[in-house]
Design an enzyme around this catalytic site. Structure first.
Site, PDB file in Angstrom:
ATOM      1  N   ASP A 116     -49.496 -41.268  53.021  1.00 35.53           N
ATOM      2  CA  ASP A 116     -48.128 -41.795  52.936  1.00 35.53           C
ATOM      3  C   ASP A 116     -47.737 -42.425  54.269  1.00 35.53           C
ATOM      4  O   ASP A 116     -46.565 -42.417  54.655  1.00 35.53           O
ATOM      5  CB  ASP A 116     -47.110 -40.724  52.519  1.00 35.53           C
ATOM      6  CG  ASP A 116     -45.809 -41.339  52.004  1.00 35.53           C
ATOM      7  OD1 ASP A 116     -45.792 -42.552  51.733  1.00 35.53           O
ATOM      8  OD2 ASP A 116     -44.804 -40.611  51.895  1.00 35.53           O
ATOM      9  N   HIS A 123     -43.312 -40.277  42.588  1.00 39.94           N
ATOM     10  CA  HIS A 123     -42.497 -39.791  43.703  1.00 39.94           C
ATOM     11  C   HIS A 123     -41.538 -38.775  43.091  1.00 39.94           C
ATOM     12  O   HIS A 123     -40.555 -39.150  42.453  1.00 39.94           O
ATOM     13  CB  HIS A 123     -41.732 -40.943  44.379  1.00 39.94           C
ATOM     14  CG  HIS A 123     -40.934 -40.481  45.559  1.00 39.94           C
ATOM     15  ND1 HIS A 123     -41.197 -40.890  46.850  1.00 39.94           N
ATOM     16  CD2 HIS A 123     -39.899 -39.605  45.657  1.00 39.94           C
ATOM     17  CE1 HIS A 123     -40.357 -40.293  47.683  1.00 39.94           C
ATOM     18  NE2 HIS A 123     -39.556 -39.506  46.975  1.00 39.94           N
ATOM     19  N   HIS A 160     -47.443 -36.856  47.566  1.00 35.56           N
ATOM     20  CA  HIS A 160     -46.950 -36.224  48.801  1.00 35.56           C
ATOM     21  C   HIS A 160     -46.134 -34.957  48.554  1.00 35.56           C
ATOM     22  O   HIS A 160     -44.955 -34.880  48.887  1.00 35.56           O
ATOM     23  CB  HIS A 160     -46.151 -37.213  49.673  1.00 35.56           C
ATOM     24  CG  HIS A 160     -45.185 -38.091  48.907  1.00 35.56           C
ATOM     25  ND1 HIS A 160     -44.234 -37.599  48.057  1.00 35.56           N
ATOM     26  CD2 HIS A 160     -45.033 -39.439  48.902  1.00 35.56           C
ATOM     27  CE1 HIS A 160     -43.547 -38.618  47.561  1.00 35.56           C
ATOM     28  NE2 HIS A 160     -44.009 -39.736  48.046  1.00 35.56           N
ATOM     29  N   LYS A 165     -47.076 -46.486  39.777  1.00 36.56           N
ATOM     30  CA  LYS A 165     -46.298 -45.605  40.651  1.00 36.56           C
ATOM     31  C   LYS A 165     -44.858 -45.555  40.167  1.00 36.56           C
ATOM     32  O   LYS A 165     -44.155 -46.568  40.190  1.00 36.56           O
ATOM     33  CB  LYS A 165     -46.352 -46.121  42.091  1.00 36.56           C
ATOM     34  CG  LYS A 165     -45.469 -45.360  43.072  1.00 36.56           C
ATOM     35  CD  LYS A 165     -45.989 -43.944  43.353  1.00 36.56           C
ATOM     36  CE  LYS A 165     -45.007 -43.142  44.188  1.00 36.56           C
ATOM     37  NZ  LYS A 165     -44.903 -43.565  45.574  1.00 36.56           N
ATOM     38  N   HIS A 190     -52.776 -42.559  49.278  1.00 38.06           N
ATOM     39  CA  HIS A 190     -51.350 -42.950  49.212  1.00 38.06           C
ATOM     40  C   HIS A 190     -51.013 -43.672  50.518  1.00 38.06           C
ATOM     41  O   HIS A 190     -50.837 -43.040  51.554  1.00 38.06           O
ATOM     42  CB  HIS A 190     -50.456 -41.719  49.043  1.00 38.06           C
ATOM     43  CG  HIS A 190     -49.004 -42.045  48.897  1.00 38.06           C
ATOM     44  ND1 HIS A 190     -48.217 -41.523  47.898  1.00 38.06           N
ATOM     45  CD2 HIS A 190     -48.179 -42.854  49.608  1.00 38.06           C
ATOM     46  CE1 HIS A 190     -46.988 -41.981  48.001  1.00 38.06           C
ATOM     47  NE2 HIS A 190     -46.930 -42.795  49.051  1.00 38.06           N
ATOM     48  N   HIS A 235     -48.971 -47.108  52.499  1.00 41.38           N
ATOM     49  CA  HIS A 235     -48.063 -48.274  52.527  1.00 41.38           C
ATOM     50  C   HIS A 235     -48.597 -49.270  53.541  1.00 41.38           C
ATOM     51  O   HIS A 235     -48.694 -48.945  54.736  1.00 41.38           O
ATOM     52  CB  HIS A 235     -46.654 -47.848  52.939  1.00 41.38           C
ATOM     53  CG  HIS A 235     -46.013 -46.908  51.962  1.00 41.38           C
ATOM     54  ND1 HIS A 235     -45.213 -47.329  50.919  1.00 41.38           N
ATOM     55  CD2 HIS A 235     -46.078 -45.558  51.848  1.00 41.38           C
ATOM     56  CE1 HIS A 235     -44.811 -46.283  50.214  1.00 41.38           C
ATOM     57  NE2 HIS A 235     -45.321 -45.185  50.763  1.00 41.38           N
TER      58      HIS A 235
HETATM   59  O1  DOR Z   1     -40.838 -41.600  53.914  1.00 40.26           O
HETATM   60  C1  DOR Z   1     -41.129 -42.401  53.038  1.00 40.26           C
HETATM   61  N1  DOR Z   1     -41.355 -43.697  53.312  1.00 40.26           N
HETATM   62  N2  DOR Z   1     -41.210 -41.971  51.778  1.00 40.26           N
HETATM   63  C2  DOR Z   1     -41.374 -42.824  50.745  1.00 40.26           C
HETATM   64  O2  DOR Z   1     -41.392 -42.377  49.633  1.00 40.26           O
HETATM   65  C3  DOR Z   1     -41.449 -44.280  50.972  1.00 40.26           C
HETATM   66  C4  DOR Z   1     -41.900 -44.567  52.331  1.00 40.26           C
HETATM   67  C5  DOR Z   1     -41.678 -46.013  52.711  1.00 40.26           C
HETATM   68  O3  DOR Z   1     -42.010 -46.889  51.908  1.00 40.26           O
HETATM   69  O4  DOR Z   1     -41.180 -46.261  53.805  1.00 40.26           O
HETATM   70 ZN    ZN Z   2     -45.154 -43.350  49.902  1.00 39.89          ZN
END
Ligand code: DOR
Ligand code: ZN
Length: 335
Positions: free
Chosen positions: A240, A134, A168, A95, A12, A14
């Site tokens: 995450d 989520h 998460h 997702k 997971h 970003h």
């Molecule tokens: O804390 C988070 N940041 N939770 C999420 O679900 C998305 C993520 C983000 O994309 O910044």
């Molecule tokens: Zn995330």
């Protein structure tokens, strides 16, 4: 002392886009063999052409490292069998975000009624595409994940052949669901193994620890640690890691997200060592994910060494968790 991890995976992640992508992609690509890439860009990734173009930008940004980006599409209840069969060769999951629940999720699902989702879920089952969720309601912030448990149960009962990954997870109730439903799995982050709400807001407010779902109670963290440390077969590491520029964190209206990618493996080694469970780290960071996703990663050996690593104050304006602190494990080499 050293520890060799084979093809660690971040299930997971970003990576963002443009300048931020160029900063963070090499950091994950250095120490991981692959990762599940979140689609919550602006606009979100909802077409095959956008997904293919994004994957290309990721590969360009990674540099010379061996890392496979495992792409996901942003779930829409309008996806049908025809669209998903075309998408299938390019994706590892869809997702699902409840609309507006977190960063860039405005185009998510506002109605969790299974009849509205049935056609897409049935196509996913037929094509063996996992559903990544989520899981938060729009209720009181500390109760959101627990309330969403009803949705997980509803999905799991009505679609027993759908592979559902609870992303998460942060509560003991989510941990309990794993043993109750065969088709529920979970990712667990590094930060939720380490912190509780007290670390975020119990003293001076710590914006770099603010994330969604918010860190919960000590007993929730204990439940997460319990399944992570014994590498329960249905849990996988998913950082995450969610970078935001410092200007979006140290401000009024702080963005949610903890940036952990560059320290994740080292700090996991520290935690597993402290609990005398180092022998389970390989399953938690790779083997479970391989089995759950039916995925064969690139071969990559990451050799960790028990020697101090001073976490940088920032990576080009993005502040990592534990910035400025010494951690006891470092990455020795990657082959
Ligand atoms: O804390 C988070 N940041 N939770 C999420 O679900 C998305 C993520 C983000 O994309 O910044
Ligand atoms: Zn995330």
């Amino acid at each position: 002392m050293t520890l060799t991890l084979h093809s660690p995976l971040d299930m997971h992640l970003h990576l963002r886009d443009e300048a931020m992508l160029k900063v963070v992609a090499p950091l994950s690509a250095t120490s991981f063999a692959g990762g599940i890439i979140m689609p919550n860009l602006v606009p979100p990734i909802t077409t095959i052409s956008a997904l293919v173009a994004y994957k290309k930008r990721i590969i360009e940004a990674m540099g010379a490292h061996d890392f496979e980006p495992l792409m996901t599409l942003f779930f829409k209840d309008s996806y049908d069998f025809k669209f998903l069969s075309e998408a299938k060769p390019y994706i590892h999951g869809l997702k699902l975000y409840p609309s507006g629940i977190t960063t860039n999720s405005q185009g998510g699902v506002s109605n969790m009624d299974i009849e509205a989702l049935r056609e897409t879920f049935e196509a996913m089952i037929a094509l063996d595409i996992p559903l990544l969720v989520h899981g938060e309601s729009d209720g009181f912030v500390m109760d959101r994940e627990r309330e969403f448990g009803l949705v997980y149960e509803n999905f799991a009962q009505n679609f027993p052949k759908l592979k559902i990954i609870m992303e998460h997870i942060t509560t003991k109730e989510s941990v309990a669901l794993l043993d109750r439903y065969e088709n529920l799995y979970a990712t667990i982050t590094l930060h939720h193994l380490l912190i509780t709400l007290d670390d975020v807001a119990g003293g001076m407010l710590q914006p770099h620890l603010f994330c969604k779902p918010i860190a919960k109670r000590p007993e929730d963290r204990e439940a997460l640690l319990d399944v992570a440390l014994r590498a329960h077969p249905k849990v996988m590491f998913g950082s995450d890691s969610a970078p935001h520029p410092i200007s979006k964190k140290e401000c009024c209206g702080c963005a949610a997200g903890v940036f952990t990618a560059p320290i994740a493996l080292q700090v996991l080694a520290e935690i597993f060592e402290q609990h005398n469970q180092l022998e389970h780290l390989q399953a938690f960071v790779s083997d479970n994910a391989k089995r759950i996703y039916h995925y064969r990663p690139l071969e990559k050996k990451v050799i960790l060494e028990k020697s101090p690593f001073l976490v940088p104050a920032s990576y080009d304006g993005v502040v990592p968790m534990m910035a400025g602190r010494n951690i006891s494990w470092s990455i020795h080499s990657v082959v």
